[in-house]
Enzyme design. Structure first.
Site, PDB file in Angstrom:
ATOM      1  N   GLY A  84      17.388 -31.940  -0.721  1.00 35.54           N
ATOM      2  CA  GLY A  84      17.902 -31.391  -1.970  1.00 35.54           C
ATOM      3  C   GLY A  84      17.091 -30.205  -2.438  1.00 35.54           C
ATOM      4  O   GLY A  84      17.632 -29.128  -2.741  1.00 35.54           O
ATOM      5  N   ALA A  85      15.769 -30.379  -2.519  1.00 35.72           N
ATOM      6  CA  ALA A  85      14.901 -29.298  -2.978  1.00 35.72           C
ATOM      7  C   ALA A  85      14.961 -28.104  -2.030  1.00 35.72           C
ATOM      8  O   ALA A  85      14.921 -26.948  -2.466  1.00 35.72           O
ATOM      9  CB  ALA A  85      13.468 -29.806  -3.111  1.00 35.72           C
ATOM     10  N   ASN A  86      15.061 -28.361  -0.728  1.00 33.63           N
ATOM     11  CA  ASN A  86      15.173 -27.258   0.237  1.00 33.63           C
ATOM     12  C   ASN A  86      16.412 -26.414  -0.047  1.00 33.63           C
ATOM     13  O   ASN A  86      16.363 -25.176  -0.027  1.00 33.63           O
ATOM     14  CB  ASN A  86      15.269 -27.805   1.658  1.00 33.63           C
ATOM     15  CG  ASN A  86      13.996 -28.479   2.120  1.00 33.63           C
ATOM     16  OD1 ASN A  86      12.944 -28.322   1.530  1.00 33.63           O
ATOM     17  ND2 ASN A  86      14.110 -29.256   3.195  1.00 33.63           N
ATOM     18  N   GLY A 111       7.698 -24.243   8.103  1.00 34.94           N
ATOM     19  CA  GLY A 111       7.861 -24.997   6.871  1.00 34.94           C
ATOM     20  C   GLY A 111       9.277 -24.990   6.356  1.00 34.94           C
ATOM     21  O   GLY A 111      10.085 -24.122   6.692  1.00 34.94           O
ATOM     22  N   ALA A 147      14.773 -27.763   8.319  1.00 35.28           N
ATOM     23  CA  ALA A 147      15.500 -27.285   7.136  1.00 35.28           C
ATOM     24  C   ALA A 147      16.434 -26.109   7.393  1.00 35.28           C
ATOM     25  O   ALA A 147      16.940 -25.509   6.442  1.00 35.28           O
ATOM     26  CB  ALA A 147      14.544 -26.942   6.000  1.00 35.28           C
ATOM     27  N   ALA A 148      16.705 -25.785   8.648  1.00 40.55           N
ATOM     28  CA  ALA A 148      17.667 -24.713   8.917  1.00 40.55           C
ATOM     29  C   ALA A 148      19.044 -25.073   8.357  1.00 40.55           C
ATOM     30  O   ALA A 148      19.740 -24.230   7.795  1.00 40.55           O
ATOM     31  CB  ALA A 148      17.756 -24.449  10.416  1.00 40.55           C
ATOM     32  N   GLY A 149      19.431 -26.330   8.519  1.00 37.74           N
ATOM     33  CA  GLY A 149      20.712 -26.771   7.970  1.00 37.74           C
ATOM     34  C   GLY A 149      20.732 -26.714   6.453  1.00 37.74           C
ATOM     35  O   GLY A 149      21.765 -26.388   5.840  1.00 37.74           O
ATOM     36  N   ASP A 150      19.605 -27.027   5.814  1.00 39.94           N
ATOM     37  CA  ASP A 150      19.517 -26.932   4.356  1.00 39.94           C
ATOM     38  C   ASP A 150      19.658 -25.484   3.914  1.00 39.94           C
ATOM     39  O   ASP A 150      20.322 -25.185   2.916  1.00 39.94           O
ATOM     40  CB  ASP A 150      18.172 -27.481   3.869  1.00 39.94           C
ATOM     41  CG  ASP A 150      17.991 -28.951   4.191  1.00 39.94           C
ATOM     42  OD1 ASP A 150      19.001 -29.667   4.284  1.00 39.94           O
ATOM     43  OD2 ASP A 150      16.833 -29.379   4.348  1.00 39.94           O
ATOM     44  N   GLY A 208      23.935 -25.806  15.833  1.00 36.43           N
ATOM     45  CA  GLY A 208      22.601 -25.351  16.187  1.00 36.43           C
ATOM     46  C   GLY A 208      22.559 -23.846  16.403  1.00 36.43           C
ATOM     47  O   GLY A 208      23.165 -23.088  15.642  1.00 36.43           O
TER      48      GLY A 208
END
Length: 305
Positions: free
Chosen positions: A41-43, A286, A248-251, A219
């Site tokens: 969520g935060a990402n 990160g 976090a790439a998806g985020d 991907g």
């Protein structure tokens, strides 16, 4: 100004870097360690904020030293944390192992995130109904996200659901989702399959479960879009950039996609913008620290034309 509302997890990521992901029972020596604010969520909130959106976050942190760090990380990014509540007990954490090729292995302990309840959604009704679009994930209780989806459906507010961590979802939830954004393994879980099928067939089956639109995350290849708001199903390729950390790439994709939609771009155009943002995120280390800024994304997009 359009407001993007994010309802979801807020974690501290405990990141170890190794040459490769260890096999079960194996111990490896790491080359580095870092603590980085994360949580799906935060990402997503940070991704949207860095791309220029006004972002409001609903979530929970613990009454520990991590909780203060996590709240301050959101505030620094300009995110409204007035509905991020501190609760007794520990904050959520994610133990992340990142290999030299950028692949990762993650164990998430929800802790404070598990205290976000349907009653909290009802209490935040005014904030939800002021949003232009809502982002959600599955690191908070499923019944809470189902209540959120119902609220969005009644208010006719678009809901983007990242169905991760992967789990089967009730039809009542899927029928309230505007954009369902699974990756390949999450798609198989949602469909109860272990075999691979074509993107078109997978999207067709997910749409039949009730989601209005589907974006399949493939991907490094890109994404596949289909649904009621996509006149013709489309494949959108991702820029080919060297991966350092895929966490976090998806985020990043979801946050960027929401931003582009609120700016009036078509779904396919928004997906292209989001693929560029996500591609940039994997070139940095990160989760939140790797989220790109608007100027970076625009520069990449210009280089591709």
């Amino acid at each position: 100004m359009s407001v993007i509302l994010v309802v979801g997890s807020i974690n501290l990521d405990l990141v170890s870097t190794v040459d490769r992901i260890p096999t079960p029972g194996e111990t490896l020596l790491g080359s580095s360690f870092a603590t980085i604010p994360g949580g799906k969520g935060a990402n997503q909130a940070v991704a949207a904020a860095r791309l220029g959106a006004a972002v409001h976050m609903i979530g929970r942190v613990g009454a520990d030293s991590f909780g203060e760090v996590l709240r301050n990380a959101l505030i620094v990014e300009g995110i409204d944390t007035s509905t991020v509540v501190t609760v007794e007990g520990p904050s959520g954490v994610a133990a992340i192992t990142v290999a030299a090729d950028g692949t990762n292995s993650i164990v998430v302990t929800p802790a404070a995130n598990a205290t976000l309840q349907p009653a909290d959604i009802a209490a935040a009704r005014n904030q939800i109904r002021k949003a232009s679009i809502v982002l959600a994930q599955l690191e908070t209780p499923l019944e809470t996200i189902t209540a959120l989806a119902q609220e969005c459906r009644e208010a006719k507010i678009p809901l983007i659901l990242d169905p991760a961590p992967a789990q089967p979802l009730p039809l009542e939830l899927l029928r309230s989702v505007t954009w369902l954004t699974p990756n390949e393994s999450e798609t198989r879980t949602l469909l109860g399959r272990t075999t691979v099928m074509t993107e078109a067939k997978a999207a067709e089956r997910l749409l039949a479960l009730g989601a209005r639109n589907v974006i399949l995350k493939l991907g490094p290849r890109g994404v596949y879009l289909a649904g009621a708001d996509v006149p013709t199903p489309a494949f959108v390729p991702s820029p080919d950039l060297r991966a350092v950390d895929t966490t976090a790439a998806g985020d990043c994709f979801n946050g960027a996609f929401a931003v582009a939609l609120t700016e009036g771009r078509s779904p396919v155009e928004a997906a292209g913008f989001a693929c560029a943002a996500a591609a940039l995120s994997i070139t940095r280390t990160g989760a939140q620290t790797g989220m790109p800024y608007r100027s970076d994304v625009n520069k990449l997009l210009r280089s591709l034309t």
